[in-house]
Design an enzyme around this catalytic site. Structure first.
Site, PDB file in Angstrom:
ATOM      1  N   GLY A  22     -13.623  -2.981  -0.082  1.00 12.35           N
ATOM      2  CA  GLY A  22     -14.975  -2.433  -0.229  1.00 12.35           C
ATOM      3  C   GLY A  22     -15.104  -1.422  -1.358  1.00 12.35           C
ATOM      4  N   ARG A  81       0.825  -1.213   0.000  1.00 14.63           N
ATOM      5  CA  ARG A  81       0.000   0.000   0.000  1.00 14.63           C
ATOM      6  C   ARG A  81       0.860   1.265   0.000  1.00 14.63           C
ATOM      7  NH1 ARG A  81      -5.003  -2.080   3.693  1.00 14.63           N
ATOM      8  NH2 ARG A  81      -6.282  -2.674   1.920  1.00 14.63           N
ATOM      9  N   GLY A 134     -10.833  -8.085  -1.246  1.00 12.04           N
ATOM     10  CA  GLY A 134      -9.717  -8.442  -0.372  1.00 12.04           C
ATOM     11  C   GLY A 134      -9.294  -9.896  -0.503  1.00 12.04           C
ATOM     12  N   LYS A 164     -20.833 -15.086   0.897  1.00 12.52           N
ATOM     13  CA  LYS A 164     -22.260 -14.788   0.949  1.00 12.52           C
ATOM     14  C   LYS A 164     -22.729 -14.068  -0.295  1.00 12.52           C
ATOM     15  CE  LYS A 164     -21.718 -12.815   4.794  1.00 12.52           C
ATOM     16  NZ  LYS A 164     -21.998 -11.749   5.711  1.00 12.52           N
TER      17      LYS A 164
END
Ligand code: ADP
Ligand code: MG
Length: 389
Positions: free
Chosen positions: A369, A37, A346, A197
């Site tokens: 996200g 990052r 992720g 999910k």
């Protein structure tokens, strides 16, 4: 068009506040375990210092509740000190008189790293008082924190409403990739979905519906769709309340002539016993945790034919060695396909790295996200507030 740092003129000597995502993993000694990052932010930092800005760099790290010495940005500052020798200073405060003093001593082209933004309560609350303090320490605001661009916080949302601003190279690149992939997709365009999910992912599938030629669904998500087809899924993870939505998606796909591929066999487990289930149905208390060999063949042959691939969600419980083969094979096929490939999320990015093919993927969207929001075709709040030119 949103303003980028290339559009900023006369920044020499100006105080530029750069919001980065330096949310890197640290060990107990404060050593950085993975500096990706920080590396990703270097082009923007380099450019702004070369333009002679007095560069003030800020970020969050972890989820501190107030001050937490284990979540200091000091290790990040040390990393930057090595990258830009004699140019980097660190201030152990986020705002206040110490910061003002440090900035007053900053020369053009030098970098001041501030302490963890989340040590201040006002950051996540986007409080007007904290926004004002951030505004006071800079002339221009630059956002390159892609990982938090889906959130409205003081340092990436509140401040942009108040200050002349621009986005850095990292955010610019992410937006460009998705814009091109959606507006000018190469065909056949294969979209692959998986993950635990289905709940937060239905919007992604809906978004690619208009563009993709084939939708491949594996992982935990597949069982809600199999259920929607009337296929028994045993103890597999399944969002029963979304079976109707899944049915709608399948019908919509059929009407539009989009091919949808669902697993036709599985690797399943019950009471510690793992077996290959050689048909779509899973009986008894077995739960599907990976796609089976016939499904791997079916998925990979479709993937190898693609010219553009977008992938979110591992097709199995890939963290468990017993259930990672499907995800590995899918990752290898994506790498081998020669298609323009985008992987976001992720776990998906980790899975591609674990499969050893990360360097063969055209774009790894590392925003978690934020990447998912782009895949949904949404505008990110932190991008929305960047000035247009
Ligand atoms: P991303 O982080 O890339 O958006 P997700 O978080 O949605 O992906 O999905 C990753 C998770 O899904 C992993 O923890 C993985 O173990 C889980 N998973 C994948 N397939 C299954 C399955 N069949 N049953 C249960 N969990 C699964
Ligand atoms: Mg995840």
């Amino acid at each position: 068009m949103k303003r980028t740092i290339r559009d900023l003129k006369d920044i020499k000597g100006k105080r530029v506040l750069l919001r980065c995502d330096f949310n890197v993993p640290l060990d107990n000694w404060g050593d950085i375990l993975n500096a990706n990052r920080i590396e990703a932010a270097l082009p923007t930092i380099t450019y702004l210092t070369q333009q002679g800005a007095k560069l003030i760099v800020c970020s969050h790290l972890g989820r501190p509740k107030g001050y937490d010495k284990f979540l200091s940005l000091f290790p990040v500052a040390v990393y930057l000190m090595k990258t830009f020798p004699n140019k980097v200073k660190f201030c152990s405060k986020v705002v206040g008189p110490e910061v003002d003093l440090a900035i007053s001593k900053l020369h053009d082209g030098e970098i001041l790293v501030l302490e963890n933004l989340r040590f201040e309560k006002g950051e996540e609350e986007n409080s007007p008082a904290f926004v004002k303090e951030l505004c006071n320490i800079c002339d221009i605001y630059v956002d390159d924190a892609f990982g938090v661009a889906h959130r409205k916080q003081a340092s990436n949302y509140g401040i942009a409403l108040k200050k002349p601003n621009a986005m850095g190279f990292l955010i610019e690149k992410e937006l460009e990739v998705f814009d091109k992939a959606f507006k000018k997709p190469a065909h056949p365009f294969v979209a692959i979905f998986g993950g635990a999910k289905v709940d937060d992912k239905l919007n992604l599938i809906n978004n690619v519906m208009g563009m993709a030629d084939t939708i491949v669904i594996g992982g935990g998500m597949a069982y809600t769709f199999l259920q929607a087809e009337g296929i028994s899924v045993g103890n597999s993870i399944c969002s029963h309340e979304l079976v109707n939505d899944a049915k709608e998606i399948l019908e919509k796909a059929k009407a539009k002539g989009i091919k949808v591929l669902l697993p036709i066999d599985h690797i399943a487990e019950a009471d510690g016993k793992v077996k290959t289930v050689r048909q779509p149905e899973i009986e008894g208390n077995f739960a599907g945790f990976d796609i089976g060999p016939k499904t791997i063949k079916m998925f990979t042959s479709e993937i190898l034919n693609a010219k553009q691939i977008m992938w979110n969600g591992p097709v199995g419980k890939y963290e468990d060695r017993r259930f990672k083969k499907g995800t590995d094979k899918v990752a290898q096929a994506v790498a081998k396909s020669g298609a323009y490939s985008i992987v976001g999320g992720g776990d998906s990015v980790s899975a591609v790295e674990a499969a050893g093919v990360a360097d063969k993927i055209n774009h790894l969207s590392t925003g978690g996200g934020a990447s998912l929001k782009l895949m949904e075709g949404k505008v990110l709040p932190a991008v929305e507030v960047i000035d247009t030119i």
